[in-house]
Design a protein around this motif. Structure first.
Motif, short mmCIF file in Angstrom:
data_model
loop_
_atom_site.label_atom_id
_atom_site.label_comp_id
_atom_site.label_asym_id
_atom_site.label_seq_id
_atom_site.Cartn_x
_atom_site.Cartn_y
_atom_site.Cartn_z
N VAL A 89 0.85 -1.19 0.00
CA VAL A 89 0.00 0.00 0.00
C VAL A 89 0.88 1.24 0.00
N GLY A 90 0.37 2.30 -0.61
CA GLY A 90 1.10 3.56 -0.70
C GLY A 90 0.64 4.57 0.33
N PRO A 91 1.36 5.69 0.43
CA PRO A 91 1.00 6.72 1.41
C PRO A 91 -0.33 7.38 1.15
N GLU A 92 -0.77 7.37 -0.12
CA GLU A 92 -2.07 7.98 -0.41
C GLU A 92 -3.22 7.15 0.14
N GLU A 93 -3.02 5.85 0.32
CA GLU A 93 -4.07 4.97 0.82
C GLU A 93 -4.04 4.85 2.35
N TYR A 94 -2.83 4.81 2.91
CA TYR A 94 -2.66 4.72 4.37
C TYR A 94 -1.66 5.78 4.81
N PRO A 95 -2.04 7.04 4.76
CA PRO A 95 -1.08 8.11 5.07
C PRO A 95 -0.57 8.08 6.51
N ALA A 96 -1.46 7.81 7.47
CA ALA A 96 -1.03 7.79 8.87
C ALA A 96 -0.05 6.66 9.14
N LEU A 97 -0.30 5.50 8.55
CA LEU A 97 0.60 4.35 8.73
C LEU A 97 1.96 4.65 8.13
N HIS A 98 1.99 5.22 6.94
CA HIS A 98 3.26 5.55 6.31
C HIS A 98 4.02 6.59 7.11
N GLU A 99 3.30 7.56 7.66
CA GLU A 99 3.95 8.60 8.46
C GLU A 99 4.61 8.00 9.69
N ARG A 100 3.93 7.06 10.33
CA ARG A 100 4.50 6.40 11.51
C ARG A 100 5.77 5.63 11.15
N VAL A 101 5.70 4.84 10.08
CA VAL A 101 6.85 4.03 9.69
C VAL A 101 8.02 4.92 9.26
N GLN A 102 7.73 5.97 8.49
CA GLN A 102 8.79 6.88 8.07
C GLN A 102 9.47 7.52 9.28
N ARG A 103 8.67 7.96 10.25
CA ARG A 103 9.23 8.62 11.44
C ARG A 103 10.09 7.65 12.26
N LEU A 104 9.59 6.45 12.46
CA LEU A 104 10.33 5.46 13.24
C LEU A 104 11.59 5.00 12.50
N ALA A 105 11.49 4.83 11.18
CA ALA A 105 12.65 4.43 10.39
C ALA A 105 13.74 5.50 10.45
N LEU A 107 14.22 7.55 12.96
CA LEU A 107 14.81 7.45 14.29
C LEU A 107 15.84 6.31 14.35
N ALA A 108 15.54 5.22 13.65
CA ALA A 108 16.42 4.05 13.66
C ALA A 108 17.51 4.12 12.61
N ASP A 109 17.52 5.21 11.83
CA ASP A 109 18.50 5.38 10.75
C ASP A 109 18.41 4.22 9.75
N LEU A 110 17.16 3.92 9.35
CA LEU A 110 16.89 2.84 8.41
C LEU A 110 16.25 3.40 7.15
N THR A 111 16.50 2.72 6.03
CA THR A 111 15.73 3.00 4.83
C THR A 111 14.31 2.50 5.05
N PRO A 112 13.30 3.33 4.90
CA PRO A 112 11.93 2.88 5.17
C PRO A 112 11.57 1.67 4.32
N PRO A 113 11.04 0.64 4.94
CA PRO A 113 10.67 -0.56 4.18
C PRO A 113 9.36 -0.36 3.44
N ARG A 114 9.06 -1.27 2.54
CA ARG A 114 7.73 -1.29 1.93
C ARG A 114 6.71 -1.64 3.01
N ILE A 115 5.49 -1.17 2.82
CA ILE A 115 4.43 -1.45 3.78
C ILE A 115 3.32 -2.21 3.07
N ALA A 116 2.89 -3.30 3.69
CA ALA A 116 1.80 -4.10 3.15
C ALA A 116 0.74 -4.26 4.23
N VAL A 154 4.69 -1.50 18.22
CA VAL A 154 4.67 -2.71 17.40
C VAL A 154 5.42 -2.48 16.09
N LEU A 155 5.20 -1.32 15.48
CA LEU A 155 5.91 -1.01 14.24
C LEU A 155 7.41 -0.90 14.48
#
Length: 354
Positions: A89-105, A107-116, A154-155
Motif C-alpha cells: 500500500v502507498g502513502p495515499e491509501e494509508y497516510p497515517a501508517l506511512h507517516e508512523r513508519v517513516q518517522r520510526l525508520a 529514528l532508527a537510521d533505516l531506509t523505510p521498508p515497503r508497507i503491506a 509494534v511497528l
C-alpha cells in the motif's frame, strides 16, 4: 545482541549446508534419468575418468544450487504475503501508517521498508527481508485494535527485525518448513495458469524420464517389464526424496526456533529503546494477547511459514487449521516472559543504565 548475531550466523551456515545437501540429494536421485545427458557431455570433454565425473557434478550442482537459493529469495516473500492476503500500500491509501513508519525508520537510521496490509481481522504483524529490501506487513485488525504509542511500539518492533537483519534470515529459514508442510508450492508461481499447465508439465517430465530410463533398465522400451521397472524406480525416487526433504528440514526448524525466540527478545528490547517507552509495547502485548479475534488454539508451538515470523505466534488465522502438518516446536517466547524483560528495560531506562 552478540547472541543473536551468533545464532544468525549458525542459521545461515546451516541453511547453506542444507541447501547443498538438498541439491546434491536431488542430483543423486535423478542420476538414472540424467545419465544420457551426462554421457553426451562426457563425450565432448577433452578429458575423461574422474576429472570428467567431477566436472559433470560441478556443472550440475553449481547452477542447481544457485537456482535453489534464488527460489528461496524470490518466492518466499511473494508466497508469504499471498498466504495472508497482503498487498503493498502507498502513502495515499494509508497516510497515517506511512507517516508512523517513516518517522520510526528515521529514528532508527533505516531506509523505510515497503508497507503491506493484510486483509485479516486478527491483529498481528511481521517483517519480511530479502536482498531486494524489507517489507513490514500489518493486518487490518492490528490497525483497528491499536493506536498511538502502542501501534508505534509494534511497528518499531518490526523495524528492529529489519535493522537486526534477522528478518532476512528468518524469511530464508521459513522456506524449507513451508515446502515440507505443503504450504508452499513453487509450481504455483512457475505455472500461474492453473492445474492444467501443471499436469501438462508433469506429463512431459514423466515422458522424458520414461524414455531416459532406457539407460538403466535392461528391458525393451515400451514393454510391460520396462514400464513396471520405471514405475518402481520413480516411486523409490519420490519416496526417498520426500524422506530426505523432511530429514533436512528438521535441523532448520530447530535452529530457526532458537533464533526466533532470541530475535523476539532482541527486537522487543531495541524497539523499547528506540521509542523510549517500553510500557507502550507491554500494553500492546497485553491488548493483543487478550484480543477476542485471536484463535482459540495457541499456535506458539507451531513453527511454520507465517506464524514463525509474526509479532504474536497465532499468525493471521481466526481458527486452528488441521489441513497441513505442523512441526511441533516453540517458535515464540511466552508473552509473560517478554513483558517481564520489557519491564526490566523500563527500569534500566529510568536509572539511565541503558
Amino acid at each position: 545482541m552478540r547472541t543473536l548475531t551468533r545464532r544468525m550466523l549458525w542459521t545461515l551456515l546451516l541453511l547453506l549446508a542444507v541447501d547443498i545437501a538438498v541439491v546434491a540429494t536431488a542430483a543423486v536421485l535423478l542420476t538414472p534419468w540424467l545419465a544420457p545427458v551426462r554421457d553426451a557431455v562426457a563425450a565432448h570433454l577433452p578429458f575423461g575418468g574422474a576429472s570428467a565425473r567431477i566436472a559433470w557434478w560441478v556443472a550440475v550442482l553449481a547452477p542447481a544450487l544457485v537456482a535453489f537459493v534464488w527460489a528461496q529469495l524470490r518466492y518466499t516473500r511473494a508466497q508469504t504475503m499471498a498466504e495472508v492476503d497482503a498487498r503493498i500500500v502507498g502513502p495515499e491509501e494509508y497516510p497515517a501508517l506511512h507517516e508512523r513508519v517513516q518517522r520510526l525508520a528515521q529514528l532508527a537510521d533505516l531506509t523505510p521498508p515497503r508497507i503491506a496490509v493484510a486483509d485479516a481481522d486478527v491483529p498481528n504483524s511481521f517483517a519480511i527481508g530479502t536482498l531486494g529490501g524489507a517489507t513490514v506487513v500489518v493486518s487490518e485488525g492490528l490497525l483497528a485494535t491499536l493506536g498511538g504509542d502502542e501501534l508505534d511500539a509494534v511497528l518499531a518492533h518490526e523495524l528492529m527485525h529489519v535493522a537486526n537483519r534477522d528478518a532476512t534470515v528468518m524469511t530464508l529459514a521459513s522456506f524449507l518448513p513451508s515446502l515440507t508442510n505443503g504450504e508452499y508450492d513453487p509450481l504455483d508461481d512457475l505455472l500461474p495458469g492453473g492445474s492444467g499447465s501443471r499436469y501438462a508439465l508433469g506429463l512431459v517430465a514423466l515422458g522424458f524420464a520414461y524414455v531416459c530410463s532406457a539407460r538403466v533398465l535392461a528391458a525393451p522400451v515400451g514393454s510391460l517389464s520396462f514400464t513396471l521397472g520405471f514405475l518402481f524406480l520413480f516411486a523409490v525416487t519420490v519416496l526417498f526424496g520426500g524422506v530426505a526433504l523432511g530429514v533436512f528440514t528438521a535441523p532448520v526448524v530447530v535452529l530457526g526456533r532458537s533464533l526466533s525466540r532470541a530475535r523476539e527478545f532482541a527486537a522487543d528490547r531495541s524497539a523499547a529503546q528506540l521509542t523510549g517507552d517500553p510500557a507502550a509495547l507491554v500494553e500492546a502485548l497485553e491488548t493483543l494477547e487478550g484480543n477476542d479475534e485471536r484463535p482459540g488454539t495457541d499456535k506458539r508451538t507451531a513453527y511454520a511459514g507465517v506464524r514463525g515470523l509474526c509479532f504474536l505466534p497465532h499468525g493471521f488465522d481466526t481458527a486452528a487449521s488441521s489441513d497441513s502438518l505442523s512441526i511441533d516446536t516453540r517458535s515464540h517466547p511466552p508473552t509473560a516472559e517478554r513483558i517481564e524483560r520489557l519491564q526490566s528495560v523500563a527500569r534500566s531506562l529510568e536509572t539511565g543504565s541503558v
